[in-house]
Structures are given as structure tokens and as C-alpha cells.
Design an enzyme around this catalytic site. Structure first.
Site, PDB file in Angstrom:
ATOM      1  N   HIS A 177     -32.763 -17.676  29.984  1.00  0.00           N
ATOM      2  CA  HIS A 177     -31.573 -18.394  29.551  1.00  0.00           C
ATOM      3  C   HIS A 177     -31.486 -18.283  28.032  1.00  0.00           C
ATOM      4  CE1 HIS A 177     -31.201 -20.962  33.321  1.00  0.00           C
ATOM      5  NE2 HIS A 177     -32.448 -20.532  33.436  1.00  0.00           N
TER       6      HIS A 177
ATOM      7  N   VAL B  70     -33.204 -19.452  41.002  1.00  0.00           N
ATOM      8  CA  VAL B  70     -32.850 -18.078  41.395  1.00  0.00           C
ATOM      9  C   VAL B  70     -34.075 -17.207  41.143  1.00  0.00           C
ATOM     10  CG1 VAL B  70     -31.318 -16.113  41.023  1.00  0.00           C
ATOM     11  CG2 VAL B  70     -30.413 -18.447  40.821  1.00  0.00           C
TER      12      VAL B  70
ATOM     13  N   HIS C 115     -35.317 -14.086  34.916  1.00  0.00           N
ATOM     14  CA  HIS C 115     -34.226 -14.144  33.939  1.00  0.00           C
ATOM     15  C   HIS C 115     -34.627 -15.037  32.786  1.00  0.00           C
ATOM     16  CE1 HIS C 115     -33.669 -17.361  36.916  1.00  0.00           C
ATOM     17  NE2 HIS C 115     -33.169 -18.092  35.937  1.00  0.00           N
TER      18      HIS C 115
HETATM   19  P1  5GP Z   1     -32.973 -21.090  36.980  1.00  0.00           P
HETATM   20  O1  5GP Z   1     -32.707 -22.516  37.439  1.00  0.00           O
HETATM   21  O2  5GP Z   1     -33.427 -20.242  38.141  1.00  0.00           O
HETATM   22  O3  5GP Z   1     -33.843 -20.977  35.793  1.00  0.00           O
HETATM   23  O4  5GP Z   1     -31.569 -20.533  36.494  1.00  0.00           O
HETATM   24  C1  5GP Z   1     -30.593 -20.097  37.376  1.00  0.00           C
HETATM   25  C2  5GP Z   1     -29.280 -20.241  36.658  1.00  0.00           C
HETATM   26  O5  5GP Z   1     -28.304 -19.504  37.360  1.00  0.00           O
HETATM   27  C3  5GP Z   1     -28.770 -21.692  36.585  1.00  0.00           C
HETATM   28  O6  5GP Z   1     -28.603 -22.079  35.225  1.00  0.00           O
HETATM   29  C4  5GP Z   1     -27.460 -21.651  37.344  1.00  0.00           C
HETATM   30  O7  5GP Z   1     -26.449 -22.460  36.755  1.00  0.00           O
HETATM   31  C5  5GP Z   1     -27.091 -20.186  37.307  1.00  0.00           C
HETATM   32  N1  5GP Z   1     -26.321 -19.764  38.450  1.00  0.00           N
HETATM   33  C6  5GP Z   1     -26.518 -20.117  39.754  1.00  0.00           C
HETATM   34  N2  5GP Z   1     -25.630 -19.524  40.545  1.00  0.00           N
HETATM   35  C7  5GP Z   1     -24.831 -18.769  39.730  1.00  0.00           C
HETATM   36  C8  5GP Z   1     -23.706 -17.925  39.984  1.00  0.00           C
HETATM   37  O8  5GP Z   1     -23.256 -17.713  41.116  1.00  0.00           O
HETATM   38  N3  5GP Z   1     -23.146 -17.327  38.904  1.00  0.00           N
HETATM   39  C9  5GP Z   1     -23.604 -17.517  37.647  1.00  0.00           C
HETATM   40  N4  5GP Z   1     -22.965 -16.900  36.648  1.00  0.00           N
HETATM   41  N5  5GP Z   1     -24.672 -18.304  37.365  1.00  0.00           N
HETATM   42  C10 5GP Z   1     -25.271 -18.921  38.398  1.00  0.00           C
END
Ligand code: 5GP
Ligand code: ZN
Length: 114
Positions: free
Chosen positions: A102, A96, A100
Site C-alpha cells: 500500500h 487479498v 502487494h
Molecule cells: P490488504 O488488506 O490485503 O493488505 O489490502 C487489500 C486492499 O485491496 C484493501 O485496501 C482493499 O480496499 C483493496 N481492494 C479490495 N478489493 C478491491 C477491488 O476490487 N479493487 C480495488 N481497486 N481494490 C480492492
């Protein structure tokens, strides 16, 4: 601006369990938790990746980390330990493209991460 899932969560177009909100950031449950506690903390400002942050964002970036520490205390994972992660770009697992961090806790973590 292209469609952004986290901007849609900010505008409530997409539902999420928002556990924290202030003038600069919100936090919500990750939809696919990787630990008993897995929160996502995002700035209200759309910044695609950490690479796109500038010196102007210094306080905002600090705020995300301090928010993680505050939430860790509230979630009772501060003393046992927690992990704060930013995945920057696809090679690191970013899916995404709205900056952000985590916040993960409630289990033992290994190092190095996968
Ligand atoms: P990234 O992989 O970009 O570091 O983290 C994106 C995070 O967003 C992932 O851990 C994924 O599970 C979470 N995520 C993706 N789509 C959604 C959503 O629609 N709602 C929520 N609450 N989390 C999401
Ligand atoms: Zn966005």
C-alpha cells in the site's frame, strides 16, 4: 491456482483505475482508500504473501519499493511524507493473498499503527 482478485485486475477481468504499469508491476487506486492518496502496487507474479517470496524475488521486491517512491513523487506526497505498508497474513490485516504494498499519503499518520 485459486481465484485471485489481483490476478483478475492484472488480466483486466476486474476493472481498476490503473495508474502505473511496467514489465514487473502495476499500481492502481485502492477501492476503499484510507488516505487522500491510497494506491496498491502489485507484482505481475502471483506471490501469495511476503512469506512466500524467495531470494529469486529480491529484485522484484526492491522494484515494488522503488515504484512506491516514484509514485509518491508523482503524487506530490514525497516531501510531506507517505507510508508504504505490506500486511502479511490475516493477523496483520491481509485480505487479498497476492503480495502487494500500500502507498498511503496526503494526511498525517500516527505511530504505532493500529
Ligand atoms: P490488504 O488488506 O490485503 O493488505 O489490502 C487489500 C486492499 O485491496 C484493501 O485496501 C482493499 O480496499 C483493496 N481492494 C479490495 N478489493 C478491491 C477491488 O476490487 N479493487 C480495488 N481497486 N481494490 C480492492
Ligand atoms: Zn494473484
Amino acid at each position: 491456482m485459486t481465484a485471485c482478485l489481483f490476478c483478475d485486475i492484472l488480466s483486466k477481468k476486474v476493472p481498476a483505475n490503473i495508474i502505473y504499469s511496467d514489465d514487473l508491476a502495476i499500481a492502481f487506486d485502492d477501492i476503499n482508500p484510507q488516505a487522500p492518496q491510497h494506491k496498491i502496487i502489485i507484482p505481475r507474479k502471483h506471490i501469495p504473501t511476503l512469506n512466500d517470496a524467495t531470494a529469486e524475488d529480491s529484485a522484484l521486491l526492491g522494484h515494488l519499493l522503488l515504484t512506491a517512491a516514484t509514485l509518491a513523487k508523482q503524487l506530490n506526497i514525497a516531501d510531506t511524507g507517505y507510508r508504504v505498508v505490506n500486511n502479511c497474513n490475516a493477523g496483520a490485516g491481509q485480505t487479498v493473498f497476492h503480495l502487494h504494498v500500500h502507498l498511503l499519503g496526503g494526511r498525517q499518520f500516527i505511530w504505532p499503527p493500529g
